[in-house]
Design a protein around this motif. Structure first.
Motif, PDB file in Angstrom:
ATOM      1  N   ASN A  16      -5.389  -3.338 -11.798  1.00  0.00           N
ATOM      2  CA  ASN A  16      -4.324  -2.340 -11.697  1.00  0.00           C
ATOM      3  C   ASN A  16      -3.591  -2.465 -10.364  1.00  0.00           C
ATOM      4  N   ARG A  33      -0.801  -2.284  -7.540  1.00  0.00           N
ATOM      5  CA  ARG A  33       0.225  -1.266  -7.345  1.00  0.00           C
ATOM      6  C   ARG A  33       1.325  -1.674  -6.377  1.00  0.00           C
ATOM      7  N   ASP A  47       5.926  -0.633  -3.693  1.00  0.00           N
ATOM      8  CA  ASP A  47       5.472  -0.320  -5.042  1.00  0.00           C
ATOM      9  C   ASP A  47       6.047  -1.361  -5.997  1.00  0.00           C
TER      10      ASP A  47
END
Length: 453
Positions: free
Chosen positions: A319, A321, A397
């Motif tokens: 995951n 980011r 991000d």
């Protein structure tokens, strides 16, 4: 150097004292070249010619030998070190338990049970104490000279002959420098400039004579002597995040590690006094740290072995980011910073050309926002004379890390006047020239480079 130079009590141990060097300076307790042949010419060198740099000299080479030397490096690194050919270099990335980068650096495998790490923090030396492995560790002062740019091979051929053409990317070979009676000098095809680059390394007492021999071979080709003032520009252009510049090592958050460094280590009390630069609160030390994925090194992580921080890095791999991009700063906003120096009232924080803060600089962190919301952290403002742009590395991000996206960098130091500067996400790396690994060194001509404008 003049007798009243405040650094005259420091000794140049890696290069000769050339009378035409623009400026020497005390860098981390040693006397180094600060500006060699002029920062503009130096910053052009790895695109249009070549440079010779000694900035990494002085840090000890760490040697790891013994039946468990490979296991030590494996336990500390995200890399798989069991597929590492003898005689090859590898960039080892060493995280802490939280997955932040504690240390990274180039290492060489010399034999089945013999490894060396170069220009790096002694993190492996420190961690070896707690892992209880059978490893003999020793430290040796060496010189490290970097030769980079499209004509770097021609310089080395002038000095060493055509045999150097066969050295492959990441390869290492022993060499003899004409006129220098020294053993254990090696040539490695590696570098941070993004273009064709090499390193020459050996015992530090031979540094001045080796530096001079390389420079004499390169001077007819216009070789520049690159100082610390311009050094980090190549990291930024070439997309190589650097410990101490793009981010701080999390090793500096370990009080026992700092105690081992003693007086040579950083004074992290600056984290409390507000000395860490940038618009992000200096007490936010975490904003100055990075994980391997955040600096685009996640691909190096191999989950086929146990290593410190594996759980955190494996979770981030599933995951991710944030990633690191190049930001190109808006020219008009940059000019506003310069213009404020001539206005009344508090001016904006001024730029140091070509790098702000001056290198080597650690802990600089500027807030990056999109439509007023935080989306990342920008490090080091670098002026690229080659491209005529202000650039920085920024960890953003993922949703904002898209080429062409516009964000805002909040330029200045926390608590002082802050200038919002528009910035555009650009390719990473920004340098659009042939990379080292793609250059065919068996040819006879250097490629002709034209800059992107």
């Amino acid at each position: 150097m003049c007798s009243d130079n405040p650094n005259s009590n420091l000794q140049l141990v890696d290069v000769p004292s050339y009378p035409d060097i623009s400026l020497y300076a005390n860098v981390q307790g040693a006397l180094h070249i600060w500006e060699g042949d002029g920062w503009k010419r130096e910053s052009m060198s790895w695109k249009t010619g070549s440079y010779l740099a000694s900035n990494l000299s002085g840090t000890p080479e760490m040697r790891f030998r013994g039946p468990q030397a490979q296991e030590l490096l494996s336990r500390l690194s995200i890399n798989n070190v069991y597929k590492w050919p003898i005689g090859k270099s590898k960039h080892l990335v060493m995280p802490d338990e939280n997955g932040n980068i504690a240390n990274h650096g180039l290492a060489v495998r010399d034999g089945e049970e013999s490894f060396r790490q170069l220009a790096s923090l002694p993190w492996a030396v420190y961690k070896a104490r707690s892992l209880g492995l059978d490893v003999d560790i020793s430290l040796h002062p060496i010189f490290i000279f970097q030769i980079a740019g499209p004509t770097s091979l021609e310089v080395l051929v002038n000095l060493l002959g055509d045999d150097v053409r066969d050295l492959e990317f990441l390869g290492v070979k022993d060499i003899e420098i004409p006129g220098v009676d020294a053993a254990s000098i090696e040539l490695s095809r590696i570098g941070m400039a993004g273009t064709l680059a090499y390193e020459v390394r050996g015992p530090i007492e031979y540094g001045p004579s080796v530096f001079d021999a390389i420079y004499l071979a390169g001077r007819p080709l216009g070789m520049q002597r690159l100082g610390w003032r311009t050094y980090v520009v190549n990291h930024t252009e070439a997309g190589f995040p650097q410990l101490g510049c793009t981010f701080l090592p999390s090793a500096f958050t370990d009080p026992d590690f700092l105690a081992m460094l003693g007086p040579t280590g950083p004074d992290m009390s600056t984290n409390k006094t507000g000395a860490l630069p940038g618009s992000i609160d200096p007490r936010d030390f975490g904003a100055r740290l990075r994980t391997p994925h955040q600096v685009n090194w996640g691909w190096m992580a191999k989950f086929d072995h146990e290593f410190i921080g594996r759980e955190a890095i494996e979770a981030e791999a599933a995951n991710p980011r944030r990633k690191t991009v190049t930001l190109r700063w808006n020219k008009e906003d940059v000019v506003d910073v310069l213009a404020s120096q001539f206005d009344g009232g508090e001016e904006y924080k001024m730029f140091e050309f070509p790098t702000t803060p001056q290198s080597p600089a650690g802990g600089h962190a500027d807030l990056v926002t999109k439509n007023g919301s935080p989306v990342g952290v920008s490090s080091l403002a670098v002026y690229s004379y080659y491209y005529r742009h202000m650039l920085s590395h920024s960890t953003l991000d993922l949703a904002e890390a898209v080429v062409g996206n516009e964000v805002t960098v909040h330029w200045g130091d926390h608590g002082n006047r802050i200038k919002p500067i528009r910035a555009t996400v650009e390719p990473f790396p920004y340098l659009d020239l042939p990379s080292n690994k793609n250059v065919d060194t068996r040819g006879t001509e250097s490629p002709a480079y034209q800059p992107r404008r």
